[in-house]
Every structure is written in C-alpha cells, then in structure tokens.
Design an enzyme around this catalytic site. Sequence first.
Site, PDB file in Angstrom:
ATOM      1  N   ASP A  49      33.042  46.719  44.305  1.00 50.89           N
ATOM      2  CA  ASP A  49      33.137  45.356  43.775  1.00 50.89           C
ATOM      3  C   ASP A  49      33.265  45.322  42.253  1.00 50.89           C
ATOM      4  O   ASP A  49      32.550  44.581  41.576  1.00 50.89           O
ATOM      5  CB  ASP A  49      31.914  44.521  44.201  1.00 50.89           C
ATOM      6  CG  ASP A  49      31.660  44.580  45.689  1.00 50.89           C
ATOM      7  OD1 ASP A  49      32.642  44.617  46.449  1.00 50.89           O
ATOM      8  OD2 ASP A  49      30.486  44.595  46.090  1.00 50.89           O
TER       9      ASP A  49
ATOM     10  N   GLU B 100      37.161  35.766  49.300  1.00 46.86           N
ATOM     11  CA  GLU B 100      35.911  36.034  48.586  1.00 46.86           C
ATOM     12  C   GLU B 100      36.252  36.723  47.276  1.00 46.86           C
ATOM     13  O   GLU B 100      37.411  36.930  46.930  1.00 46.86           O
ATOM     14  CB  GLU B 100      34.982  36.904  49.445  1.00 46.86           C
ATOM     15  CG  GLU B 100      35.600  38.230  49.872  1.00 46.86           C
ATOM     16  CD  GLU B 100      34.735  39.023  50.833  1.00 46.86           C
ATOM     17  OE1 GLU B 100      33.508  38.811  50.854  1.00 46.86           O
ATOM     18  OE2 GLU B 100      35.280  39.860  51.576  1.00 46.86           O
TER      19      GLU B 100
END
Length: 528
Positions: free
Chosen positions: A13, A185
């Site tokens: 991420d 997302e």
Amino acid sequence: MIHNPVLRGFEPDPVILRVGDDFYIATSTFEWYPGVRIHHSRDLVNWRALGGVLDSRHLLDLTGVPDSGGIWAPGLSYADGLFHLVFTVVDTYAEGWKDLPNYVTTAPSVQGPWSDPVPLHGRGFDVSLFHDDDGRSWLLNMRFDWRPDRDMFAGIELQEYDRGTGSLLGEPRTISVGTAAGVAEGPHLYKKDGWYYLVHAEGGTGYEHGAAVARSRDLFGPYQPDPAGPLLTSRHDPSLELQKAGHCSLVRTSTDEWYAAHITARPYAERGRCVLGRETALQPVTWTEDGWPRIKGGVPAVTVPAPALAAAPVPPEPVTDRFDGLGPQWSTLRRPPTPDWIEAAPGRLRLHGGQSPVGRRAPSLVARRVTASRCTFETRLTFLPRTSDHLAGLTAYYNTRNWHYLYVTAEDDGSPVLTALSCAAGELTAHPVRIPLRPGLPVVLRAELDGPALRFSYSCDDDETGPHSLPLDLDATVLSDEHADEFHDGQLRVLGFTGAMLGLWAQDLDGTGVHADFAYATYQEDHA
C-alpha cells in the site's frame, strides 16, 4: 536503472511523496509496531528505511487487533511546513463488519515528533489527503457499507478537511464508484493542467488487482475513467514476474518526470503463493497529448529507467545485528518495544516471556521482513526454562495461525530440550524431535528459507561437529497471504495482508517470570 521491487518483502500500500529533493514512501504495517513504515530516497533507486511513525501506544494502540488488522493503507502528504499522516486502525473486519476509526497526526519532520492523533471518522478505510492549490484540503477514503444486501465497497468519498483545526467540514460526497472491475479503494487525488485526477485501486488485493485513473475539471466530478482501461494491472498475464500490480500513488520529480509507486507480489509458482507478501515497485509515468497518465503497456516492469537525478547511494544494512539498540529493520508484534518486556544492549537482546502464540495483547516477538526467497536467519540463544510453559527461540512467522518455531523449553523433569512446533491454519503440529541441552549453555539456532522449503538447524558451544540439521521438511508457503486467507460457510474469518517474518520469540505461559537472551541476529540473502 530502478530494479523492482524497490522495497522488498512485506511493504504494501505505498504512498509516495516528494518534499524538496527528498522522496518518501509510507507503507502499511497492520498488527506490527511501529505503525506506518517510512523509507527515504533522493534518486528513487536507493532507499533507506527510517523506521516507523507510530512508535508508542500514545500514538497507536494495537492491543487485540486481528491478524492483518491494525494499520491499513496510510496517506502521507505535506502542507504548511508539516507532514500530515492519515491512517486507519482496523479493529474488526470479519463476518461482514468493519470497525474503522481514522486519525490524523502531523509533524515538522518525517521523523517526528508527531502530534496526538485526532479522530476523523469511521465510514471507510484507505484514507488520503489532497491539498488543492486554493489552500483547501480534502480527505478521501473508500466508503464501507455493512448492509448484507449492498456492495460493501460503496465508492470513493471526499470531505473537506480543515488543516488549522484538524477537523472535517461539511458532509462527505461520493465522487466515484470506480469501474466494472469493482472494489474501488486506495484513492489518491492529483491536480495537473486544470484537471483533477483520481487514482484508485480496483479488483481486490489478489491476482485481479489493478489501478485505475479517472479525471474531472471539477473537484466533485463527474469523473471520467481513462478510456484506455487500467493504469496498471497484471491480471491478464500470469507469466509476468511482478503480479498483483495495483494500488498506485504518483509523484513528480524536480526534473519533471512522473513515477507511480505500486503494490506488487512475486509468487513462487505461476499464480501461486506469495511468501514475501505484497511489495513496493516503481514505474515511470508518461502523459498523452490529451492529458492521460500512462504506464508502458499498463503492466509492471522489473527494470525501468531512473529519473535524471544525481545518484544517492545509501549504506548497506549490516548482515549481523548485535543489538546496540533496535534498528529500523525490526518490528514488534501488537505492542511497542517498551523496557518492561524488551531490553536491547550491545551483544544482548533480552526478551521477557510473553503470551502464547495466539495471544493478541502481550506477545514477546521481535521480527524482520523476509526480503528474498532464499535467505538464512541465525541467532545465539541463552535461556533457562524451568517448565514446559517456558519457551524461547527462532520463528518463521506469518500470523497467529501460521508459523514454524524452533525453540528451547523444559522437559517434565526440568531439563532443557530443543524441539520444534508448526502451526498451519490454526492446526498445531508438534514435531518428533527432542534434542537434550546442557542447562545454561548457549545454542545457535538457524533457519534457512529455500523457496517453498524451510529448514532448521542448530549447534551448541561444546559441540565442534555442528551445525546439525533437524530432520524436518517444513512448508514455507504456509507463510503466505494466500494460505492465511480463511473463509468459513462463505464468511470471511481471517485475512492475509502481511508477509513472512523471521524473528525472536519468547513465551512465559505460567507467568512466573522468565527471559531469553539473544546475542545477535544474522540475516543474509542468497543471491545464487
């Protein structure tokens, strides 16, 4: 050249940021302290670990969080001479529910001191901040919908954030529901040439993962997806060395070159298990004449051109750590490294025994990421167990339900013994190996990862014939995201979002007080 992954092992991420001549990448840390790892570079080629941001319970409490809960997809930005970090602490994610408190903290330097975290909201995760050129700031996140008859990924939200007060203003607005790939997302917003560009992840975190981009002349949309399709994905080509590519963030260099930092993974077999977890890679980004960002072929490359910046090498990490402090390569599980359970001094790391391997409040585990498919990890242990409730040794660890453990404990008569234990999807296996030891005599423990295989060995100070390999053929692939995922009756129970770790572990199950001393830890990659 840039050689991918630039951050190897469990480093998912990524959000990339440039401040002046300095580049920073922040990554997710889940149940591990310190929360939110930061790496620094001046050339995008050479990266140095700075450690983590959220390094105390005052800043982050991970007590009791589930495996692969805790810190998800932080956002790092810079405005008003301050670094702004927004982050989610996932307290619950299973059985259709998620408890998702989000916070913001600021600091004048990326190495702190960081302000007291301020709560924002709990409507979703993957938060990031966008600072517009009119001086206003906006918080983005995916919107989570718990209702069983709805899509839990309910779109990308935007809400104004007041930097002066650290509070949210007005009401949130949904600006995009993503593409047909679903699971929108990881949003990041950028502005270039009068366009707002929304970059977000899609397709889930596995082999269908990808990144999409959409743009609008207005902050609130409507956002038009790039007609060329995904900005980046590996989903259509299982032969690519870098799989699961997606979750991008963008950065512009001082030489006006653009790059994307993104998630990737390197399975040991085609579409197989990824023991190294999700890693961070970089790809050059070019812009079309009509203003769309593009990555060559829309797929991740292993070797790509570096920007036209001066080379900025960093010193290599020492192979052997003798614990003159706890360096940035180390993480601790669910609790920060406070003196009540961990003491670092030159030539000795003392761990006071903690909870059992399934304990989520006070485990005593300090570990480092596995960054290569072939590597070794070695330590020298001095330990005086009094009962079978006292254990200490070396572990190859993924989460509370998946690990291998080479440890010293005591027999029923109190004599020390070396043995091994494994856990796969919560099922324990006690291996039929019991090696008597002399009380108080140090023992060297060694783990060797050879792709999908794990081997343990040991040697004692009074034995010149060692090291001795244990007659065990252990499966390293249980230490993978794919193996860690668990569903029961169609309901999600456990997520696998981290990666394999090698660490030092100690248990004091009867609470009578016991500690283990580790003289050093050597981690070495095998590049053969």
